[in-house]
Design an enzyme around this catalytic site. Structure first.
Site, mmCIF file in Angstrom:
data_model
loop_
_atom_site.group_PDB
_atom_site.id
_atom_site.type_symbol
_atom_site.label_atom_id
_atom_site.label_comp_id
_atom_site.label_asym_id
_atom_site.label_seq_id
_atom_site.Cartn_x
_atom_site.Cartn_y
_atom_site.Cartn_z
ATOM 1 N N GLY A 12 0.808 -1.223 0.000
ATOM 2 C CA GLY A 12 0.000 0.000 0.000
ATOM 3 C C GLY A 12 0.840 1.272 0.000
ATOM 4 N N GLY A 14 2.238 3.137 2.427
ATOM 5 C CA GLY A 14 3.465 3.142 3.217
ATOM 6 C C GLY A 14 4.529 2.237 2.615
ATOM 7 N N THR A 137 4.129 5.099 15.128
ATOM 8 C CA THR A 137 3.280 5.524 14.018
ATOM 9 C C THR A 137 4.034 5.367 12.705
ATOM 10 O OG1 THR A 137 1.964 7.356 13.131
ATOM 11 C CG2 THR A 137 4.002 7.959 14.208
ATOM 12 N N HIS A 204 -9.419 7.844 17.598
ATOM 13 C CA HIS A 204 -10.335 7.412 16.534
ATOM 14 C C HIS A 204 -11.647 6.836 17.074
ATOM 15 C CE1 HIS A 204 -6.452 7.308 14.014
ATOM 16 N NE2 HIS A 204 -7.037 8.478 13.905
ATOM 17 N N ARG A 318 -11.069 1.766 9.291
ATOM 18 C CA ARG A 318 -9.946 1.358 10.143
ATOM 19 C C ARG A 318 -9.922 2.117 11.469
ATOM 20 N NH1 ARG A 318 -5.002 1.347 6.068
ATOM 21 N NH2 ARG A 318 -5.920 -0.093 4.577
HETATM 22 P P1 NAI Z 1 -2.823 0.820 2.744
HETATM 23 O O1 NAI Z 1 -4.282 0.777 2.892
HETATM 24 O O2 NAI Z 1 -2.280 1.649 1.621
HETATM 25 O O3 NAI Z 1 -2.206 -0.614 2.584
HETATM 26 C C1 NAI Z 1 -2.926 -1.695 2.772
HETATM 27 C C2 NAI Z 1 -2.057 -2.838 2.262
HETATM 28 O O4 NAI Z 1 -1.953 -3.794 3.280
HETATM 29 C C3 NAI Z 1 -2.699 -3.531 1.096
HETATM 30 O O5 NAI Z 1 -2.337 -2.877 -0.090
HETATM 31 C C4 NAI Z 1 -2.126 -4.915 1.232
HETATM 32 O O6 NAI Z 1 -0.853 -4.971 0.660
HETATM 33 C C5 NAI Z 1 -1.984 -5.071 2.717
HETATM 34 N N1 NAI Z 1 -3.116 -5.790 3.303
HETATM 35 C C6 NAI Z 1 -4.280 -5.266 3.740
HETATM 36 N N2 NAI Z 1 -5.067 -6.232 4.240
HETATM 37 C C7 NAI Z 1 -4.370 -7.379 4.098
HETATM 38 C C8 NAI Z 1 -4.637 -8.720 4.422
HETATM 39 N N3 NAI Z 1 -5.781 -9.084 5.001
HETATM 40 N N4 NAI Z 1 -3.688 -9.635 4.138
HETATM 41 C C9 NAI Z 1 -2.532 -9.280 3.586
HETATM 42 N N5 NAI Z 1 -2.216 -8.014 3.256
HETATM 43 C C10 NAI Z 1 -3.132 -7.091 3.506
HETATM 44 O O7 NAI Z 1 -2.195 1.224 4.119
HETATM 45 P P2 NAI Z 1 -1.075 2.301 4.369
HETATM 46 O O8 NAI Z 1 -1.623 3.636 4.061
HETATM 47 O O9 NAI Z 1 0.183 1.844 3.726
HETATM 48 O O10 NAI Z 1 -0.946 2.221 5.944
HETATM 49 C C11 NAI Z 1 -0.223 1.188 6.587
HETATM 50 C C12 NAI Z 1 -0.463 1.371 8.069
HETATM 51 O O11 NAI Z 1 -0.052 2.698 8.456
HETATM 52 C C13 NAI Z 1 -1.920 1.251 8.509
HETATM 53 O O12 NAI Z 1 -1.932 0.695 9.775
HETATM 54 C C14 NAI Z 1 -2.393 2.698 8.570
HETATM 55 O O13 NAI Z 1 -3.464 2.863 9.467
HETATM 56 C C15 NAI Z 1 -1.131 3.387 9.079
HETATM 57 N N6 NAI Z 1 -1.024 4.798 8.741
HETATM 58 C C16 NAI Z 1 -1.058 5.208 7.447
HETATM 59 C C17 NAI Z 1 -0.910 6.551 7.128
HETATM 60 C C18 NAI Z 1 -0.876 7.024 5.724
HETATM 61 O O14 NAI Z 1 -0.817 8.235 5.488
HETATM 62 N N7 NAI Z 1 -0.891 6.178 4.717
HETATM 63 C C19 NAI Z 1 -0.731 7.558 8.182
HETATM 64 C C20 NAI Z 1 -0.679 7.010 9.522
HETATM 65 C C21 NAI Z 1 -0.825 5.684 9.764
#
Ligand code: NAI
Length: 393
Positions: A12, A14, A137, A204, A318
């Site tokens: 995703g 990150g 974080t 949240h 989430r």
């Molecule tokens: P995202 O939503 O872009 O990535 C999700 C990814 O996780 C999916 O693309 C997949 O590769 C994997 N995934 C999801 N469910 C899955 C499953 N059941 N089995 C296997 N893989 C799975 O998330 P992002 O934005 O990269 O965030 C990562 C973490 O960081 C999350 O916990 C989010 O809450 C936290 N976060 C994100 C921020 C941001 O700006 N993107 C800011 C602060 C925290």
């Protein structure tokens, strides 16, 4: 130990950012994108673009090329020194189980962010000498612009708290993370600090509960979608303050009875003022600190459409599915070990878990049917504070 070989787990926002920045900063990067379709799209995007481009919030752009992108842990994990989960907490357990057979004894596995209970759950699967760590974080607010090709960093933190186990590995891990992430790591003495200090668990679910507890079940138009942080009223800030006070009393009791250093767990107001010192215009109260934080401006509550121009709250967001089972429930379970009553927490958990269709509390007791799927210490044989102390030290 010099750490150069890393594996980023996730596909995703990150994972795009870390995969690219790691390569730019001289690390050998593999990406384990566990969803096959994502691994294929990532490979294709990177091949077409020559790497993943990161648009940084200082206006510059960099291009980083991971060496291997795969959906197969047998390719992604062996030989990797540092394995970093960059995905939602509900995916952690399944992926730890899948990767465990391929880990080297010297490997280190951590999560960014780690959320609450990561230490209990991960230690039930991976044992020392394999190290574990957690960051409080994700250091960036980031969004994919084009899958596999380009990601935008909207904001960067200057400092992030982290903890590691065993603590002898902390120095090497934190030094590597500082190089990799380009920020200062604030070391904390144990992983429990990261679990209890998880601010998302307060903010949240607390705001969701405050915003929607009077909702009458009827869809509303776009102009009535509430602002999330700017929508914090005096009443909602009272709920947030109540949750924060309860977290602090859990912290203080565990500190006293277990002689553990949890000084890194601070009140919500203190966290806000430290994290957003330059963005908050009016710091006089918790409510004004939320309402006047430029970083939060314009962000709306999570909703979903149920017909053209009609919205309802998104209880599968989430903000609840991550921050309740991998946040508030873990703290509620720690309160039980510490024999403290947490009435505000119970009120919020009871309401939001009903909205989510889950049961964590039953008649006010921590014995709901969905507890089994949470990383509470009790699920890993930790039934009192003596066992907690042993597990954390
Ligand atoms: P995202 O939503 O872009 O990535 C999700 C990814 O996780 C999916 O693309 C997949 O590769 C994997 N995934 C999801 N469910 C899955 C499953 N059941 N089995 C296997 N893989 C799975 O998330 P992002 O934005 O990269 O965030 C990562 C973490 O960081 C999350 O916990 C989010 O809450 C936290 N976060 C994100 C921020 C941001 O700006 N993107 C800011 C602060 C925290």
């Amino acid at each position: 130990m010099s750490i150069r070989r890393i594996t980023v787990v996730g596909g995703g926002n990150g994972a795009h950012t870390l995969g690219a920045l790691g390569a730019v900063r001289g690390f050998e990067v593999k990406i384990w994108a566990p969803i096959t379709q994502e691994a294929e799209s990532l490979k294709q995007g990177v091949a077409e673009m020559g790497g993943i481009e990161v648009l940084l919030n200082n206006g510059s752009r960099v291009l980083g090329r991971p060496q291997i992108i795969t959906d197969d842990p047998s390719q992604a994990i062996p030989g990797s020194q540092l394995i970093i989960f960059v995905l939602p907490a509900f995916a952690h357990k399944d992926l730890l189980l899948k990767m465990a057979p391929y880990l080297d004894q010297e490997s280190i596995v951590g999560a960014m962010p780690s959320r609450s209970g990561f230490e209990f759950m991960s230690r039930s699967i991976i044992k020392p000498p394999v190290g574990i760590f957690g960051l409080q974080t994700l250091p960036w607010a980031c969004r994919i612009r084009e899958y596999g090709k380009q990601v935008e960093v909207l904001g960067t933190k200057n400092q992030v708290s982290a903890a590691a186990d065993p603590s002898q590995k902390a120095h090497d891990i934190f030094e590597t993370l500082e190089l990799l992430l380009g920020l200062e790591i604030i070391p904390t003495p144990n992983m429990l600090t990261i679990s209890l200090g998880n601010v998302g668990q307060i903010v949240h679910p607390g705001i969701m509960y405050g915003l929607f507890r009077q909702w009458n079940g009827k869809p509303f138009p776009a102009e009535e979608i509430p602002l999330f942080y700017q929508g914090v009223t005096g009443e909602i800030s009272g709920i947030l303050d109540g949750l924060s006070r309860e977290v602090i009393s859990v912290k203080e009791t565990i500190e006293e009875k277990c002689a553990l250093d949890l000084s890194g767990v601070v009140s919500l107001q203190e966290w806000l003022l430290t994290s957003y010192q330059d963005s908050i215009e009016d710091k006089t109260s918790l409510q004004s600190s939320f309402n006047t934080n430029k970083g939060y401006k314009g962000l709306k509550a999570p909703v979903r459409t149920v017909g053209e121009g009609k919205y309802i709250p998104d209880f599968a967001s989430r903000y609840l599915t991550e921050d309740v089972p991998y946040g508030l429930i873990v703290t509620r379970a720690l309160a039980q070990l510490a024999r403290i009553s947490v009435p505000v927490m119970d009120e919020v958990i009871t309401a939001v878990s009903r909205w989510m269709g889950r049961e964590y509390l039953s008649k006010g007791e921590l014995c709901g049917r969905d507890l089994l799927h949470t990383p509470i210490p009790q699920n890993y044989g930790i039934k009192d504070l003596t066992a907690l102390k042993r597990a954390i030290e």
